[in-house]
Design a protein around this motif. Structure first.
Motif, mmCIF file in Angstrom:
data_model
loop_
_atom_site.group_PDB
_atom_site.id
_atom_site.type_symbol
_atom_site.label_atom_id
_atom_site.label_comp_id
_atom_site.label_asym_id
_atom_site.label_seq_id
_atom_site.Cartn_x
_atom_site.Cartn_y
_atom_site.Cartn_z
ATOM 1 N N ARG A 124 35.889 44.800 36.792
ATOM 2 C CA ARG A 124 36.342 46.186 36.884
ATOM 3 C C ARG A 124 35.238 47.085 37.442
ATOM 4 N NH1 ARG A 124 40.140 49.657 34.452
ATOM 5 N NH2 ARG A 124 41.064 47.932 33.266
ATOM 6 N N VAL A 125 34.024 46.921 36.985
ATOM 7 C CA VAL A 125 32.950 47.797 37.421
ATOM 8 C C VAL A 125 32.647 47.595 38.901
ATOM 9 C CG1 VAL A 125 31.155 46.156 36.703
ATOM 10 C CG2 VAL A 125 30.618 48.602 36.896
ATOM 11 N N GLY A 126 32.706 46.336 39.381
ATOM 12 C CA GLY A 126 32.455 46.082 40.793
ATOM 13 C C GLY A 126 33.548 46.655 41.683
ATOM 14 N N THR A 127 34.787 46.599 41.207
ATOM 15 C CA THR A 127 35.903 47.179 41.957
ATOM 16 C C THR A 127 35.735 48.686 42.084
ATOM 17 O OG1 THR A 127 37.363 45.439 41.104
ATOM 18 C CG2 THR A 127 38.409 47.376 42.064
ATOM 19 N N SER A 128 35.372 49.330 40.985
ATOM 20 C CA SER A 128 35.193 50.785 41.004
ATOM 21 C C SER A 128 34.042 51.189 41.926
ATOM 22 C CB SER A 128 34.940 51.298 39.588
ATOM 23 O OG SER A 128 36.039 51.028 38.744
ATOM 24 N N ARG A 129 32.976 50.398 41.941
ATOM 25 C CA ARG A 129 31.846 50.708 42.826
ATOM 26 C C ARG A 129 32.246 50.627 44.291
ATOM 27 N NH1 ARG A 129 27.392 46.919 39.729
ATOM 28 N NH2 ARG A 129 26.892 48.367 38.017
ATOM 29 N N THR A 130 33.109 49.677 44.616
ATOM 30 C CA THR A 130 33.489 49.474 46.015
ATOM 31 C C THR A 130 34.563 50.447 46.469
ATOM 32 O OG1 THR A 130 32.956 47.115 45.829
ATOM 33 C CG2 THR A 130 34.367 47.787 47.670
ATOM 34 N N GLY A 137 44.041 53.267 33.541
ATOM 35 C CA GLY A 137 45.242 52.491 33.276
ATOM 36 C C GLY A 137 44.907 51.026 33.130
ATOM 37 N N ASP A 138 45.945 50.217 32.883
ATOM 38 C CA ASP A 138 45.736 48.793 32.699
ATOM 39 C C ASP A 138 45.342 48.099 33.995
ATOM 40 O OD1 ASP A 138 46.389 49.043 30.048
ATOM 41 O OD2 ASP A 138 48.513 48.664 30.373
ATOM 42 N N ASP A 139 45.708 48.686 35.125
ATOM 43 C CA ASP A 139 45.328 48.170 36.436
ATOM 44 C C ASP A 139 44.554 49.249 37.189
ATOM 45 O OD1 ASP A 139 46.800 45.776 36.051
ATOM 46 O OD2 ASP A 139 48.638 46.853 36.575
ATOM 47 N N HIS A 164 40.555 52.986 26.859
ATOM 48 C CA HIS A 164 39.156 52.620 26.742
ATOM 49 C C HIS A 164 38.932 51.363 27.575
ATOM 50 C CE1 HIS A 164 38.699 55.565 23.539
ATOM 51 N NE2 HIS A 164 39.798 55.055 22.974
ATOM 52 N N GLU A 165 38.317 51.518 28.719
ATOM 53 C CA GLU A 165 38.197 50.407 29.646
ATOM 54 C C GLU A 165 37.001 49.520 29.303
ATOM 55 O OE1 GLU A 165 35.530 52.168 33.273
ATOM 56 O OE2 GLU A 165 37.681 52.521 33.330
ATOM 57 N N ASP A 166 37.127 48.261 29.691
ATOM 58 C CA ASP A 166 36.067 47.283 29.558
ATOM 59 C C ASP A 166 35.482 47.061 30.946
ATOM 60 O OD1 ASP A 166 34.396 45.164 29.177
ATOM 61 O OD2 ASP A 166 35.923 43.783 28.422
ATOM 62 N N ARG A 167 34.268 47.564 31.157
ATOM 63 C CA ARG A 167 33.666 47.517 32.486
ATOM 64 C C ARG A 167 33.476 46.091 32.994
ATOM 65 N NH1 ARG A 167 30.260 51.468 34.366
ATOM 66 N NH2 ARG A 167 28.550 49.961 34.577
ATOM 67 N N SER A 168 33.337 45.128 32.098
ATOM 68 C CA SER A 168 33.094 43.754 32.517
ATOM 69 C C SER A 168 34.388 42.941 32.663
ATOM 70 C CB SER A 168 32.183 43.050 31.510
ATOM 71 O OG SER A 168 32.814 42.959 30.236
ATOM 72 N N GLN A 169 35.535 43.611 32.490
ATOM 73 C CA GLN A 169 36.814 42.917 32.563
ATOM 74 C C GLN A 169 36.996 42.243 33.924
ATOM 75 O OE1 GLN A 169 40.083 45.537 31.759
ATOM 76 N NE2 GLN A 169 41.388 43.900 30.956
ATOM 77 N N GLU A 170 37.428 40.985 33.907
ATOM 78 C CA GLU A 170 37.528 40.194 35.135
ATOM 79 C C GLU A 170 38.863 40.436 35.836
ATOM 80 O OE1 GLU A 170 37.628 35.477 36.508
ATOM 81 O OE2 GLU A 170 36.775 36.054 34.558
ATOM 82 N N VAL A 171 38.823 40.664 37.143
ATOM 83 C CA VAL A 171 40.035 40.830 37.948
ATOM 84 C C VAL A 171 40.689 39.467 38.126
ATOM 85 C CG1 VAL A 171 40.960 41.454 40.205
ATOM 86 C CG2 VAL A 171 39.197 42.885 39.130
#
Length: 393
Positions: A124-130, A137-139, A164-171
């Motif tokens: 999740r964190v890498g997606t947001s950075r890019t 939301g859930d997605d 409450h998001e989990d920054r390390s959540q795997e896509v």
């Protein structure tokens, strides 16, 4: 040893060789070819046949109870699902799944950035950075691309929810779709918006018995073209549709039984436009169109994927001189409805046809079809009462 599937994400546009809405120009010696990959189911499967080294296993999934209008999924094991709309059979959504499956490994890129690979886990964190910020939301949803954290299903968390998001959540999944239809209110199984890749394709074919067919093209601003039986020539067709993909010089004698006007001395030929779902039978003497065959491309039937779907409608006579909306029946209407439209009496006697007799490697649950002849038109009908082809003569 598996080769890596290395593809670039283009939000709202496509993934790798699969195009949702843009035209790809490929330059060859002495020519420029417009590649319509992704434009339709017919184009995609035609391309996959030439890419078996990359996609050796392809499954076609559809609803047999609504075979004429069912959305179709091409599952390219193990990573890709291609969703096609039910009416026009056009690529609507691309889903990339099982990102950690290494048989074969898949590498996802966005511009110059490697998002996911055998060595890089997309989180999740890498997606947001890019891609930048988006609504909680859930997605993670951006115009033309979604990132999901479950193998199946789409999250329901929406804007304004406490989350409450989990920054390390795997896509786990990535979905690419047109930006124009990528909305909360949009129908996930609906038709895609008109786009440049459709230009030159037939949008609608209006058939009139004892007359011919009127072809409407993409874009919608194009001028319709009328192909008349007994008038339009082979040269006219070449101007309207370009050269045919194939010219066939043997008429199917199983069709001539319905025509009292058949001239045995006239050895005509077919112009096969597989990419438009239309055949034209042309007189060898006058070189004018004598018959027009329109294809429905229904999954699970003998001619599926031989021709692209032609979105045809049969037009009847107006109720009066002031009626500017004459009645029509469409390719997805059941045989009984179309038969009554053509002739209110009982359907005529039929001929049994099994197209798999000439194909040793094709096995279908219900390969037999029936030919019903009316005044000026022939219907080929499946056991499920779907009209697979109509022939005007």
């Amino acid at each position: 040893m598996f080769s890596t599937l290395d593809v670039e994400i283009r939000p709202g546009s496509g993934l790798g060789a699969f195009e949702l809405g843009n035209v790809v120009l490929r330059i060859f010696p002495y020519s420029v070819i417009q590649d319509c990959v992704g434009a339709s189911l017919w184009n995609i499967i035609h391309m996959l046949r030439q890419m078996q080294h990359l996609f050796p296993q392809v499954e076609i999934k559809y609803d047999p109870d609504t075979s004429s209008t069912t959305p179709i999924i091409l599952h390219l094991r193990p990573h890709l699902d291609l969703l096609f709309s039910g009416k026009h059979q056009r690529l609507r959504t691309i889903c990339v799944r099982r990102l950690r499956d290494t048989s074969p490994p898949v590498t996802l890129r966005y511009k110059d950035v490697v998002l996911s690979s055998a060595d890089e886990v997309l989180r999740r964190v890498g997606t947001s950075r890019t891609f930048g910020p988006t609504y909680p939301g859930d997605d993670l949803r951006y115009p033309g691309v979604w990132f999901g954290f479950e193998e199946d299903g789409i999250g329901e968390g929406r804007k304004g929810a406490v989350y409450h998001e989990d920054r390390s959540q795997e896509v786990k999944r990535v979905l690419i779709s047109q930006k124009e239809v990528d909305t909360e209110e949009g129908d996930a199984l609906g038709e895609i918006a008109e786009c440049p890749i459709m230009n030159g394709d037939i949008a609608l074919a209006i058939a009139k018995v004892h007359d011919g067919v009127t072809l409407h093209f993409h874009p919608s601003t194009s001028t319709p073209v009328h192909v008349r039986i007994g008038t339009t020539t082979a040269q006219d067709l070449a101007v309207i549709l370009g050269p045919p993909l194939h010219v066939h010089y043997k008429e199917d004698d199983r069709m001539t039984i319905h025509s009292s006007l058949h001239d045995e001395s006239d050895t005509g030929y077919f112009y096969n436009y597989f990419q438009h779902g239309i055949d034209f039978y042309i007189s060898g003497n006058t070189h004018t169109v004598q018959k027009i065959v329109l294809q429905s491309n229904v999954p699970g039937t003998p001619l599926f994927q031989v021709y692209k779907r032609c979105n045809w409608e049969i037009e009847g006579k107006p109720e009066d001189d002031e009626d500017d909306t004459p009645p029509r029946k469409r390719f997805y209407d059941r045989f009984e409805t179309i038969s009554h439209f053509l002739n209110p009496r009982e359907p005529p006697p039929s001929m049994l046809l099994d197209r798999t007799n000439d194909e040793e490697n094709i096995t279908l649950p219900s390969p037999a079809t029936r030919l019903y002849g009316y005044d000026g038109v022939i219907l080929e009908v499946s056991e499920a009462s779907q009209v697979l082809t109509i022939t005007l003569f």
